[in-house]
Every structure is written in C-alpha cells, then in structure tokens.
Enzyme design. Sequence first.
Site, short mmCIF file in Angstrom:
data_model
loop_
_atom_site.label_atom_id
_atom_site.label_comp_id
_atom_site.label_asym_id
_atom_site.label_seq_id
_atom_site.Cartn_x
_atom_site.Cartn_y
_atom_site.Cartn_z
N GLY A 64 -34.68 14.11 9.45
CA GLY A 64 -34.55 13.27 8.26
C GLY A 64 -35.87 12.67 7.82
O GLY A 64 -36.22 12.70 6.63
N LYS B 183 -23.66 28.65 15.57
CA LYS B 183 -24.46 29.48 14.67
C LYS B 183 -23.83 30.87 14.52
O LYS B 183 -23.85 31.45 13.42
CB LYS B 183 -25.89 29.56 15.19
N GLY C 74 -37.53 21.69 15.49
CA GLY C 74 -38.70 20.87 15.20
C GLY C 74 -38.55 20.20 13.85
O GLY C 74 -37.95 20.75 12.93
#
Lengths: 444, 444
Positions: A27, A215, A312
């Site tokens: 964020g 996923k 990341g």
Amino acid sequence: MSTNATPNTSNATEPIRVGLLGAGTVGSQTARLLVEQQQELAKRIGRPIVLSGVACLDPDEVDFPWIDKALLTNDTASVVDGADIVVELIGGTGVARTFVRQALENGSSVVTANKALLAKYGPELYELAEQHHADIYFEAAVGGAIPIVRPLRESLVGDQVESMLGIVNGTTNYILDEMTTKGLDFDDVLKKAQELGYAEADPTGDIEGYDAANKAAIMATLGFHTNLTIDDVSVEGITKITADDIAAATAEGHVVKLLAVVENGEAGVSARVYPALINKDHPLASVHGSFNAVFLKAKYADDLMFYGRGAGGAPTASAVVGDIVTVARHIAAGTTGPSITMYNDLPKAPLSASKAAFAVNFRVHDTPGTLAQVARKFGDHGVSINGVNQDLKPTKTDPGYDGEIQQFRIVTHPTDELTLRETISDVCTLDCVVGEPSVLRVLD
Amino acid sequence: MSTNATPNTSNATEPIRVGLLGAGTVGSQTARLLVEQQQELAKRIGRPIVLSGVACLDPDEVDFPWIDKALLTNDTASVVDGADIVVELIGGTGVARTFVRQALENGSSVVTANKALLAKYGPELYELAEQHHADIYFEAAVGGAIPIVRPLRESLVGDQVESMLGIVNGTTNYILDEMTTKGLDFDDVLKKAQELGYAEADPTGDIEGYDAANKAAIMATLGFHTNLTIDDVSVEGITKITADDIAAATAEGHVVKLLAVVENGEAGVSARVYPALINKDHPLASVHGSFNAVFLKAKYADDLMFYGRGAGGAPTASAVVGDIVTVARHIAAGTTGPSITMYNDLPKAPLSASKAAFAVNFRVHDTPGTLAQVARKFGDHGVSINGVNQDLKPTKTDPGYDGEIQQFRIVTHPTDELTLRETISDVCTLDCVVGEPSVLRVLD
C-alpha cells in the site's frame, strides 16, 4: 464491457480519485508510485489522478513522506465511498470482501492484489463488477510484478490455453533453493528464512502450498474460462521434503520446485499444487529465490514463459499501479475492460485422471531381499517401475532407529496418484521399511 | 480512447467483420483460428465474428479447407472497405501503408504484424488511428506469439521502463546456436539454414539485423512513450562473427546473441542492434533456436522476462487473433483501446554516450613484442584493458597468409564505441596485425 455511468466520466480535467485500503508494504509503495509519477500518469491516462484517501488501522502509526497525513483514516467505508477506483490491499477474505463488494455496488472500480479473496469469491465478484458496469483488475494477485493476468485476459483470448506450470510462491522457492545449494534440511532453512524475514512467523500459508493454490485457482479460471475456486484445488506443500530428496534429485539432474499446475485435459480441468522434480534444463529450473515464473502451453502459441519478481513492495505496486492506470483510462473513456468470461462449465478432472511418474524415496533396513519385496508390492498394484537407485546415502538417520539405514529410490512409469498412494501404504506394511517414504512427481 | 461511431456498434447480434489482407503462412493460420474457434470467440467477445474477405495476389492459388473460396479476391481495397477490422499481413512499407491508412480513415480498426511498417510509419499511423477513433493493434510485430506489446502498452503503464534486451530474430538466433554447438563458421551455417528453410533466400534483413532493428524501434516507442523510428536505430548484424569468436566466448563462459537493446538513460534514449557476449547464466543465454525473449528492466517492477515462439504460422496467428478479439470487444463496447502515447520528446543519446566493455579478437604474426605494441595503442587512446587471452587457437587461417597466425583477445573496461573504433583503426596500422579484428560487446 459497458458504459460506466459515474459522474466523473464527463469532465476531462476532473481528477480520478483513488482510495487506498491498506498502508502496509504494498500500500505504501502504491501511494509512492501514484504520487511520484503523478504528472507522468496523467499524460498516460489523459486525466489527472489523485489519492483521495488511505484507510489503515491506526493513522497515527502510518508515516510516509509521500502520504498526506490528512488522507489517513481508519474509516474504511468512507474511503470506499469517496473513490472512483478502490485499491484493496487489506488481504484475506473477511472485511476485504465487504469493502470490495461495497465499492462495486457503488459502481466504483476495484484493483486488488488479494489472491485469497479472488480464489474464494472471484466468480461472485466478477459478476458483481459486470452487473454494476465496474472493472475489477488484479494483476498483482498472481506473480507479483509479472504480467500474467492481463496476458490471460487479453493476449491469449485468440487461443486455447492447455496448461500452466507456475512457480508462484517466492518463500518456498527460496527455501528449496537454499536446501539445494547448502544441503540443509527443511526445518533449518525455514528457521533461517524466518530470521531473515523471507518467511513469515506463521509460514503455513506458504509452506503448505495454500498461497500457490489460491493463484492456481485464479490462473485456471482465467485460462480456461471456467468457474474454479480454491475448493477445487488439491494442495501439497513442501514440509515433507528432506535433504535426501534434494540430494537424489540433484544426482539425477533434477531440481525440486513447488509448482502450481493447471490443466485442461480430456478428463476435465484440474488445478493442483505439489512439489515436483523438473529437469535442470527446463526453463523453470533456473527460476531462483523470490523470483516467480509461469510456463504456459497454448494450442497455437505453443510454449510461453513469463518471469519476474513475485513479491516485494515496489514490484507488486508496479502491477497495482498498472491496473490503476488501465482502469482510470476506462473511466476517462466511459467504458470498462473485458469481463472475466466463465462461459465454459468444464468438468473437474477426478484425481484418478491425473497420471504422472513418481519418485519415491524409501528408507529401509538393509537386509537381503528388501528390494524384491518392495518391487513385488508395486507389481501387485500394477505400478510399473522405471528405475531404482540404491546408491543414495542417507544424509540423516531416523531418530527412532539406532542401526544403519539404507535408502532407495524408485521412479515409476506414469501412474495415477490414488493407485500410487495405495501401493505405498501397502509397501509400508513391510517390516523392512522405516518411516514414511517421500513422494515427488517427476515432470519431464 | 473515444467512442467509435461505426454503425456496427449498435447491434449486439450483428457479426463483426474481419477482412484479411494476405493469405500466406500467417494469414492462412489467422483464418483457421478465426473459423475453427468461431463459437468460442463469439462467447469471449459477446458478439459473433466473421471473416468478411481475404485479399491475395492470386485467388486461384489459395486453397485452404477453412477459407471459403468466395471470400478470396485480389481487390484489396474492397476487402478493406467491407471490414470492421482490417488485418494487414502484406508486409513491407508500400501498399501495406496505403491500405492501413485507408482502413483507419474509414474508421475501421487495424491489426497488423508488420514491424517494418510500424518502425517506419508507426507514429503517423498511431495518430491517424486516434484521429479516426480506431484501434491499431500489433502484438505479433514483436516477438511473434509472446505478449510483449500489450504488457508495454498496458501492464507497465504504472512504471518507468529503463531498458530492454531482446532476442527478437529467430533466424540469427538459430545460426548463432548452430555455430556454438557445432563449431561451424557463419557462411556454412547460413547455407544449411537456407536449405532447411530457417533462413530466407535473401537473408539480408535477418543477418544484417534490420528485422531486429524494426522491433527495437517499436519497443523503444512503446516503452519510453517517445517517437522513435527505424532511422534512429543503429544496427550491426552477425555476418562478421567467426567460429573463433564463438570458441573464445564459450571458453570464457559467454554466449553470443544478437540483441535489440533499447535504453532510456541520462544522455537520452537509444535503440541499437548488435551481437553481444552475455554470461551463460543470464536468462537470455538459454533462449535457443527460433525462440524469442525480451528481458526488461523497470524502475519499480525490476527484472521481467517474456519468452516464447518468435515466428511460425500458428504462434504468430495466436497473437494476431488475440488482437482481433481485443479490438472486436472494443467495437462491441463502442470504444477503443488506449492510444499509443508519445508525450515524451526524449533526446536521442549520442553514440559516444554508450559505454560498454568490448572483446576484440586480433589475429597477429606471432613475433616478440606484439602484445606490447598493441597494448600501447590502447593506452594511447585511453582505453583501459581488463584482460588478455593469448591461449586461443585460431580455427581458421587467413586465406591471404601462409604462415602461422596467432590469435589474441583483448577485453576492455567500459569505453565508448567511437574511441574503441579509433583505437582499433590505429592498432590495424601495425605490421603484426593480420586482417580486421572482430569486435563484440560484453554485457555482464
């Protein structure tokens, strides 16, 4: 696709408002990219774009030079209501679902990186988005910075995706890499990974394969245009993999990778997560550390591979902001992107339809006739043996056994998993077998 | 993006008409994918899609079971005028340009695989498309089946692309592969490639790097949002590479690849094609044969790689039909995709700004003091030497020299190309130097 009726559409100079839910690693980086690139992004969109609010648990604890303090609030609903694009980075399937629904029902578009939410409630949310003429984009939910969702939604829509193999969890990939290069056992590497911050304090979601399974569900839904959720994914993690398995794999020219595998075969669609042996020359074999990659086979395009950083702050934020710009362009044009089509109601392939070669590492008391006994059990179950390796030295002895333990490894011809599991249970009734064997699929 | 005013927009059951210009390898496969997948594509688009005409030089010579003979014509203009989407597969920059312009001026959208056209007239055509509220899509123009154009236009729009290294020409990649694995010289491999149909009868466009240069111009324009054409690309092909160069590269742990390199640096943007030495562990090193790959570095996403089939009828058609479906969705929704933004008027970096390490292979008469003489010349020009290898045995002797020739290889520290070229000219004035040295960049 359809015309978006938000009032903001009409005015080409009025800024498009982005509301951020969550101010953690991704964020805060998303905010940074939006603020640092404000001029540039406006040119790419054709309309200005502004951060209109940032929802977080404790506004006093959030301190980034690029986030205006006045934008911080713990009133998430107000951020949702004040935005044209709601960026959900809360995670999980609880309040995240509530706020994503609220946004879509408002007719606002949603960008999210939340794989668990989409793997569980994706189809419900895709339909809600279509119903309210809103976009829902989620490039960052699979493979971090790697463009894979958009290629599936758009680039490959003129083709038939047949299968995908993905390394989509960086934590497990790092652990397996360390086990391979340092000859260490799983527990030792996990501990080190936690100390270094590469694995979470509660690593279950990663090491048991659930993250990859989320996923896989998303990849299968997009690739096969069918409704597939996390409940349809079979999952095996990497916690049972030993240093012996890795040493044996290396000796045979293989590497061990945790794969998300989705296939559309004659028996139906399947989505599975399991650790597997792949040839060291396979393109996925050289995907190391926290990098992710998806290897895809399509009927006409043939083999494709997508590779990049799977996690990341900045890499993930790159994918999030790419989606924000795309959605903002749609708002500026008064349209939405393509719906997630799930027109195929494809059957789910039964487990018995999935055939593979397996490598099974048994530890045994080394007495004459051991191999013959084990091999006979395989024959009894109709499982054909492709090769046996008895030269493997155990790197660790069983704690419950004080004598010498030998190891041998049987590689089967393709067989279905149920039959293999029954065979192994039967072999384990033999006195000569010590403990549970490890089982790895061989993909060649 | 803007509202498309074609009459077809209004009716959800009226088929979207696709006119195909060209019925060669890619054209015939494009027709096949459209016809074979007609039902499936209609579901993905939300509207039926039909082949409305196929323009070819001689309709009597075109015979594919999936192409209705009645659709074949040599009246290309009529196919253009009768289509909502014009698929240009003629190639070249002559009539292809005329018909693409005609289509866009009609307000029809264009899908093309024509890299030469886009590298030369891209900016003109992108503007024309925007002016007439039409789409121009061209995924197949770079990297065949690999989604790279769409990721640049859409996925990475929230980021800053810094550089791309691409293996974007399969013919040269195949030739270099064969030279590497078989130790053969360029001419011999080229002849074999021509016999096998992997290289064209006139291979100039491939082996001199022009094909890759076209792709470099397109990649740079999209990646850097700036106007860059084929005239801005500096090009070196692979015709001067010898078996000796390849042997030396292998000995040093390098592979030779023809790269399209585009960079956005402090001195400006550059687009170049040259053969280079890359480390054998670089992800591009394992891209073999006719496969293509683009390795990309972005400010936030960091490293990405896209890999797949760079040519061939079905793979290229997969990309073309993916674009057709995307454009058809836009027509169904009454909109267009994002414009190709070229808001950056970035300076072109001068050649002197491009610094690299170079590997120079000299052939010399082996007399005492040779190396000292050569090294002195490098010093005179201020080019610093990183290493010298004198252990390389020539695999071929110069035809004009009947004695023993020795070879040595100098690897420089990063230097600019102009200075290096001057240094080499100067070295070549020495009596001990035989013929022209070969020069390869070293990318590590």
